[in-house]
Design a protein around this motif. Structure first.
Motif, PDB file in Angstrom:
ATOM      1  N   CYS A   1       7.607  62.895 125.888  1.00  0.00           N
ATOM      2  CA  CYS A   1       8.631  62.669 124.850  1.00  0.00           C
ATOM      3  C   CYS A   1      10.010  61.997 125.375  1.00  0.00           C
ATOM      4  CB  CYS A   1       9.114  64.234 124.468  1.00  0.00           C
ATOM      5  SG  CYS A   1       7.815  64.781 123.337  1.00  0.00           S
ATOM      6  N   LEU A   2      10.384  62.194 126.551  1.00  0.00           N
ATOM      7  CA  LEU A   2      11.602  61.755 127.289  1.00  0.00           C
ATOM      8  C   LEU A   2      11.373  60.397 127.252  1.00  0.00           C
ATOM      9  CD1 LEU A   2      12.005  64.432 129.973  1.00  0.00           C
ATOM     10  CD2 LEU A   2      13.722  64.247 127.948  1.00  0.00           C
TER      11      LEU A   2
ATOM     12  N   SER B   1       9.454  58.258 125.619  1.00  0.00           N
ATOM     13  CA  SER B   1       9.444  57.743 124.236  1.00  0.00           C
ATOM     14  C   SER B   1      10.783  57.546 123.806  1.00  0.00           C
ATOM     15  CB  SER B   1       8.431  58.320 123.306  1.00  0.00           C
ATOM     16  OG  SER B   1       9.031  59.544 122.966  1.00  0.00           O
ATOM     17  N   SER B   2      11.745  58.352 124.126  1.00  0.00           N
ATOM     18  CA  SER B   2      13.237  58.302 123.907  1.00  0.00           C
ATOM     19  C   SER B   2      14.097  57.384 124.867  1.00  0.00           C
ATOM     20  CB  SER B   2      13.877  59.596 123.415  1.00  0.00           C
ATOM     21  OG  SER B   2      13.970  60.271 124.697  1.00  0.00           O
ATOM     22  N   GLY B   3      13.313  56.853 125.471  1.00  0.00           N
ATOM     23  CA  GLY B   3      13.957  56.181 126.618  1.00  0.00           C
ATOM     24  C   GLY B   3      14.668  56.316 127.959  1.00  0.00           C
TER      25      GLY B   3
ATOM     26  N   HIS C   1      22.097  61.467 127.312  1.00  0.00           N
ATOM     27  CA  HIS C   1      21.132  60.517 126.738  1.00  0.00           C
ATOM     28  C   HIS C   1      21.139  60.395 125.331  1.00  0.00           C
ATOM     29  CE1 HIS C   1      17.756  58.040 127.097  1.00  0.00           C
ATOM     30  NE2 HIS C   1      17.032  58.700 126.065  1.00  0.00           N
ATOM     31  N   ALA C   2      21.703  61.423 124.711  1.00  0.00           N
ATOM     32  CA  ALA C   2      21.811  61.449 123.268  1.00  0.00           C
ATOM     33  C   ALA C   2      22.771  60.372 122.902  1.00  0.00           C
ATOM     34  CB  ALA C   2      22.074  62.688 122.366  1.00  0.00           C
TER      35      ALA C   2
ATOM     36  N   LEU D   1      21.595  56.761 123.432  1.00  0.00           N
ATOM     37  CA  LEU D   1      20.672  56.315 122.401  1.00  0.00           C
ATOM     38  C   LEU D   1      21.362  56.314 121.198  1.00  0.00           C
ATOM     39  CD1 LEU D   1      17.472  56.153 122.131  1.00  0.00           C
ATOM     40  CD2 LEU D   1      17.534  58.623 121.380  1.00  0.00           C
TER      41      LEU D   1
END
Length: 140
Positions: free
Chosen positions: A55-56, A58-60, A90-91, A94
């Motif tokens: 999951c991490l 895939s979110s970059g 990270h959010a 993103l």
């Protein structure tokens, strides 16, 4: 029932070499081995960690970010604030990347319109679109 490396790769989307690498650099914790064959067997704990890492990823999140995540998770609830900060950072990263992608998308749409206007011989529409493209380029 523990998963084989092939099953773990299919389930997580990571390649087998990536799983081996993540194990080697300590992201997965202890991966048990089958006593008779020596093949990796991913138990529930490792499966949960691999799924979190997938999951991490895939979110970059970078490998360094995943390392930090694992370090903090291993500290337990006392690291909750640091984990929140990690995810908040990270959010935000993103969100900035999404904005950059939106600008690029807008640029491509406008370029298509510009070429359409040229194809249609509509010099006024082409000039207006070029002006908007130039505005977009200043935002890059």
């Amino acid at each position: 029932m523990p998963l084989t490396i092939q099953e773990m790769a299919r389930r997580s989307g990571f390649s087998e070499p990536t799983l081996r690498y993540y194990e080697k650099i300590g992201l997965l914790g202890v991966v048990e081995r089958d006593a008779s064959s020596g093949h990796r067997r991913y138990d529930e704990t490792v499966v949960a960690r691999v799924e979190a890492l997938a999951c991490l990823r895939s979110s970059g999140v970078t490998v360094d970010g995943m390392r930090r995540y694992v370090e903090l998770v291993d500290k337990g609830d006392g690291a909750a604030g640091e984990l929140r900060e990690l995810f908040d950072e990270h959010a935000a990263h993103l969100a900035a990347e999404i904005e950059r992608l939106r600008v690029r998308q807008e640029y491509l749409v406008l370029k298509a319109r510009m070429w359409d206007a040229r194809d249609q011989g509509d010099r006024r529409a082409e000039a207006e679109t070029v002006k908007r493209v130039e505005e977009i380029l200043r935002r890059f």
